[in-house]
Design a protein around this motif. Structure first.
Motif, short mmCIF file in Angstrom:
data_model
loop_
_atom_site.label_atom_id
_atom_site.label_comp_id
_atom_site.label_asym_id
_atom_site.label_seq_id
_atom_site.Cartn_x
_atom_site.Cartn_y
_atom_site.Cartn_z
N VAL A 23 0.86 -1.16 0.00
CA VAL A 23 0.00 0.00 0.00
C VAL A 23 0.90 1.22 0.00
O VAL A 23 1.62 1.48 0.95
CB VAL A 23 -0.93 0.02 1.23
N THR A 24 0.89 1.97 -1.07
CA THR A 24 1.74 3.14 -1.17
C THR A 24 1.17 4.25 -0.31
O THR A 24 0.00 4.57 -0.41
CB THR A 24 1.83 3.60 -2.63
N THR A 25 2.01 4.83 0.52
CA THR A 25 1.51 5.84 1.44
C THR A 25 2.14 7.20 1.17
O THR A 25 2.38 7.97 2.08
CB THR A 25 1.79 5.41 2.89
N GLY A 26 2.42 7.50 -0.08
CA GLY A 26 2.84 8.84 -0.43
C GLY A 26 1.73 9.81 -0.08
O GLY A 26 0.55 9.52 -0.27
N ILE A 27 2.05 10.99 0.42
CA ILE A 27 1.04 11.88 0.97
C ILE A 27 0.22 12.51 -0.14
O ILE A 27 0.75 13.09 -1.07
CB ILE A 27 1.71 12.98 1.81
N ARG A 28 -1.11 12.41 -0.05
CA ARG A 28 -1.98 12.94 -1.09
C ARG A 28 -2.48 14.35 -0.78
O ARG A 28 -2.93 15.06 -1.64
CB ARG A 28 -3.21 12.04 -1.30
N SER A 29 -2.50 14.74 0.49
CA SER A 29 -3.06 16.06 0.77
C SER A 29 -2.57 16.60 2.09
O SER A 29 -2.01 15.90 2.91
CB SER A 29 -4.59 15.97 0.81
N VAL A 60 -11.53 18.07 2.87
CA VAL A 60 -12.39 17.41 1.89
C VAL A 60 -12.55 18.27 0.65
O VAL A 60 -12.42 17.80 -0.49
CB VAL A 60 -13.77 17.10 2.50
N GLY A 61 -12.80 19.56 0.88
CA GLY A 61 -12.97 20.45 -0.26
C GLY A 61 -11.72 20.54 -1.11
O GLY A 61 -11.77 20.52 -2.34
N GLU A 62 -10.56 20.61 -0.44
CA GLU A 62 -9.31 20.71 -1.19
C GLU A 62 -9.02 19.41 -1.94
O GLU A 62 -8.55 19.43 -3.08
CB GLU A 62 -8.17 21.04 -0.24
N LEU A 63 -9.30 18.28 -1.30
CA LEU A 63 -9.07 17.00 -1.98
C LEU A 63 -9.97 16.83 -3.19
O LEU A 63 -9.55 16.33 -4.24
CB LEU A 63 -9.28 15.85 -1.00
N LYS A 64 -11.22 17.24 -3.05
CA LYS A 64 -12.13 17.12 -4.19
C LYS A 64 -11.66 17.99 -5.35
O LYS A 64 -11.72 17.58 -6.51
CB LYS A 64 -13.54 17.52 -3.76
N THR A 65 -11.16 19.17 -5.02
CA THR A 65 -10.63 20.04 -6.07
C THR A 65 -9.36 19.44 -6.66
O THR A 65 -9.17 19.40 -7.89
CB THR A 65 -10.33 21.43 -5.51
N LEU A 66 -8.50 18.95 -5.77
CA LEU A 66 -7.22 18.39 -6.20
C LEU A 66 -7.41 17.19 -7.11
O LEU A 66 -6.89 17.14 -8.23
CB LEU A 66 -6.41 17.99 -4.97
N PHE A 67 -8.18 16.21 -6.65
CA PHE A 67 -8.33 14.99 -7.42
C PHE A 67 -9.35 15.14 -8.55
O PHE A 67 -9.28 14.43 -9.55
CB PHE A 67 -8.70 13.82 -6.51
N GLY A 68 -10.29 16.07 -8.37
CA GLY A 68 -11.25 16.30 -9.44
C GLY A 68 -10.61 16.91 -10.67
O GLY A 68 -11.09 16.73 -11.79
N LEU A 125 0.73 10.41 -23.32
CA LEU A 125 -0.06 9.40 -22.62
C LEU A 125 -0.38 9.80 -21.18
O LEU A 125 -1.33 9.29 -20.59
CB LEU A 125 0.69 8.06 -22.63
N SER A 126 0.44 10.66 -20.59
CA SER A 126 0.17 11.17 -19.25
C SER A 126 0.33 12.67 -19.25
O SER A 126 1.21 13.22 -19.93
CB SER A 126 1.11 10.55 -18.22
N GLU A 127 -0.51 13.34 -18.48
CA GLU A 127 -0.47 14.79 -18.38
C GLU A 127 0.28 15.20 -17.12
O GLU A 127 0.37 14.44 -16.16
CB GLU A 127 -1.89 15.37 -18.33
N ALA A 128 0.77 16.41 -17.12
CA ALA A 128 1.37 16.97 -15.90
C ALA A 128 0.25 17.50 -15.01
O ALA A 128 -0.76 18.01 -15.51
CB ALA A 128 2.33 18.10 -16.26
N PRO A 129 0.40 17.37 -13.68
CA PRO A 129 -0.64 17.89 -12.80
C PRO A 129 -0.72 19.41 -12.86
O PRO A 129 0.29 20.09 -13.07
CB PRO A 129 -0.19 17.41 -11.41
#
Length: 719
Positions: free
Chosen positions: A5-11, A88-96, A444-448
């Motif tokens: 399980v990769t635990t790199g920080i998402r937010s 939650v709001g930031e994650l939704k924006t980030l991952f959305g 094939l992949s975009e930059a964030p």
């Protein structure tokens, strides 16, 4: 089936005052009533008491009610935190708005197949492209988000037919990885009537391979109906054959009756489909046997047995097979032999062992592409088919370069990423006119978007473990960091199953850094970073070395001023969850907060679960006196001591986890809640729509991440 399980920080979150939070009220937390119902087991003359054995019956009303109460308590502590709603709001924006990525590439019939992640969609979908450089040629074949709008149907894996006309797809529900095989037409996306049950399960995984004409396929199969007792339902994996358009009842057995109970079989063929290879792993400890069948043959040739030390075999275009051999060369040597007369004893040495570890071989028409592990980072090198080195491809430091599929000739698609550079796919096209071209980045992949890590620094330093072993620590932080011990730091590791912790780009890491955190990955023994010797120094009765390595890494970070015990959090999952449990019970004063995902905590009973039986070759068995002694000495559940001041702990699991039984987490939470005197919280989160992490819906991941980081921000005093 092993996993990481990769635990790199998402937010993370900045600029929010968290107030008193959980910590101030922790002394008054009222945990759900958890009766002790002691059960005493006798192991080699040693009595071991299990006070919460009753929590293993997760499908009973009593345990279901207890889990509901624990979830309610966790919600009552996390939901009011001022940080959570903003996270939650930031994650939704980030991952959305996260970038589109394509992974798990296959090339067949002149077309490129890929799994495409396109947030805010909950699940990746299967697509096909006629040109890897032109995204306008892409077409969707299977979209799980359309099959199930709830987002809980996932693609476990897929295999296109050799002509690219059909594709076999394993689908499962709720993160269970309990897969059923479905067939789809690539041109239309139409699903065929053929449906094959039980081709995939978390214990041994699953696989399929097509015949040359695309009219049938071989597949892995678990016991059906009354073939085996219920206790063996997820063991004894075999290979069967299905002819397209015929009833499943007419499928034919191919091989596997002689395989071990804990066999994990992966199937592959040559590009023309004439040769079929079965890679059979003996559980999760790293031992493999290989069986080969040629055109027109019904008999199989055993190319290598479990004791031969062959880690992988791939089939080339030139009538040869290529293998990585560890026996006598723990960092791996590459050999080759004839497909028509397969013999390991007569194999030719192509690439001898070196200081780096060979992790994969990809043959093309006139070149070999080798992936080399350098203690965590991974490099990609080219060789001729007779083993002459041609040089390294790509040169980013502290990165992970991975070979993808070969296309025509020697053309290769490969990916590269690092802690600060997002995943990117490149096309490498050597020709006689241009034998060493510069790789060309593909779309094939975009930059964030809105993520700039230009001010981030990566240091690779070394801690000294208890026995003097040097342990790499990869430290990621914003430039200008003051080494005054005041920085919040999140340390992670794994240390098992020969799985390396490699540099990976993560939006979690990016946002943790943005808001003042330091992120660190420790390359522990038990992994594969430095070859098989590094692995075996951290498995079976030597597992304590892994925990010593992690503790030494934490102490190094404290001594060097990167953090302090009051600002140090640790996170890990699966085998890394075991790591969290071991170090928090051995050195509770060293950490402020601990997050454990889907961890293994009761090491004396893990082998009684289906996937736990596959882990015996890595962890050991209580049936062996020496292995029992080692297991009992570090088993987190049994090392919890009443009246100890434990750090803040957040344990997470999913009720559909087929790799680590959820009751590991339930029992560990109960024991820590009863034992800790620190006044700090021990919280439990049990997801009803998830398993080990694979196939989790994006929306569920966001909610889980929000809980984890609201907890961490509160405990570390991050504002």
């Amino acid at each position: 089936m092993r996993t990481v399980v990769t635990t790199g920080i998402r937010s993370a979150l900045a600029g929010v005052s968290l107030g008193a939070g959980i910590a101030a009220g922790a002394a008054g937390l009222s945990y759900p009533e958890t009766p002790r119902k002691p059960v005493i087991d006798l192991y080699h003359g040693v009595e071991v008491t299990d006070p919460y054995r009753w929590l293993e019956a997760t499908d009973t009303p009593a345990v279901e009610a207890w889990v509901a109460q624990q979830n309610a308590l966790t919600r009552s502590q996390l939901d009011p935190l001022p940080s959570r709603a903003a996270i939650v709001g930031e994650l939704k924006t980030l991952f959305g708005s996260a970038p589109v990525t394509r992974r798990q590439l296959h090339y067949a019939g002149g077309r490129l197949f890929a799994m495409k992640s396109q947030p805010p969609a909950n699940q990746p979908k299967l697509v096909v492209l006629t040109d890897p450089m032109d995204m306008a040629t892409e077409k969707t074949i299977v979209d799980p988000n359309v099959l199930n709008p709830k987002g809980t149907t996932a693609i476990d894996w897929y295999v296109p037919s050799l002509d690219g006309r059909l594709v076999a797809v394993s689908l499962s529900e709720n993160g269970s990885e309990d897969g059923t095989l479905h067939l789809f037409e690539v041109a239309t996306g139409r699903q065929l009537e053929d449906v094959v049950p039980r081709v995939q399960y978390p214990t041994g995984g699953g696989s399929a391979a097509w015949t040359p004409d695309g009219k049938g396929l071989y597949y892995t199969r678990y016991p059906q109906g009354q073939e085996r007792p219920p206790a063996d339902a997820n063991f004894y994996q075999q290979v069967w054959y299905h002819q397209i358009g015929t009833p499943i009842a007419q499928d034919k057995y191919v091989i596997g009756q002689e395989f071990p109970r804990v066999a994990e079989t992966f199937l592959s063929t040559t590009e023309d489909g004439r040769y079929l290879l079965a890679d059979v792993a003996y559980g999760d400890g790293g031992d493999h046997a290989f069986y080969l069948r040629g055109p027109g043959q019904t008999a199989w040739t055993r190319l290598a047995d479990f004791a031969d030390g062959v880690r992988s075999v791939v089939l080339g275009r030139d009538g040869r097979w290529y293998a990585i051999v560890l026996k006598g060369s723990p960092r791996g040597r590459v050999v080759a032999g004839s497909l028509d007369a397969p013999s390991l004893a007569k194999a030719k040495l192509l690439v001898p062992e070196s200081e780096m570890t060979v992790s994969a071989v990809t043959p093309a028409t006139s070149r070999l592409y080798l992936e080399y592990l350098a203690g965590g980072p991974q490099e990609l090198h080219a060789f001729t088919l007779d083993g002459r080195p041609l040089g390294r491809i790509g040169a980013e430091a502290v990165a992970t370069a991975m070979a993808g599929p070969t296309l025509e000739g020697d053309e290769l698609l490969f990916a590269s990423q690092s802690y600060v550079s997002p995943l990117a796919w490149y096309r490498y096209r050597p020709t006689s006119q241009q034998p060493d071209p510069a790789p060309v980045k593909t779309p094939l992949s975009e930059a964030p978007r809105d993520v700039d890590l230009g001010d981030v620094e990566v240091r690779r330093e070394f801690a000294t473990s208890k026995d003097g072993t040097k342990v790499p620590v990869n430290i990621v932080f914003k430039k200008g960091l003051k080494l005054d011990g005041k920085s919040p730091l999140l340390l992670t590791g794994y240390g098992g199953f020969s799985i390396p912790m490699q540099p990976r780009f993560s939006l979690r890491t990016a946002f943790w850094l943005r808001h003042g955190g330091v992120f660190v990955v420790a390359n522990l023994r038990g992994g594969g970073e430095f070859g098989e010797e590094w692995h075996v120094q951290g498995n079976l009765t030597r597992k304590q070395n892994v925990f010593d390595d992690f503790i030494a890494s934490a102490q190094y970070l404290i001594d060097k001023g990167y953090t302090s015990p009051a600002r140090l959090a640790i996170e890990g999952g699966s085998n890394g969850g075991l790591l969290m449990g071991a170090v928090l019970t051995q050195r509770p004063e060293m950490f402020r907060a601990v997050v454990g995902h889907v961890g293994v905590y009761d090491m004396l009973r893990v082998e009684l679960s289906p996937n736990g039986a596959f882990n015996v070759s890595e962890f050991g068995s209580v049936k062996d006196p020496a292995q029992f002694k080692a297991l009992h000495a570090y088993s987190p559940y049994h090392r919890v001591v009443e009246g100890t001041a434990y750090p803040s702990v957040f344990l997470l699991t999913g009720m559909h986890d087929g790799r680590v039984e959820p009751h590991n987490t339930l029992k560990m939470a109960a024991r820590l809640q009863a034992a800790s005197t620190s006044g700090r919280p021990v919280l439990l989160r049990v997801a009803g729509d998830a398993g080990h992490g694979q196939g989790m819906a994006l929306s569920s991941m966001i909610e889980q991440d929000a809980d984890v980081f609201a907890f961490l921000f509160d405990q570390l005093g991050m504002k």
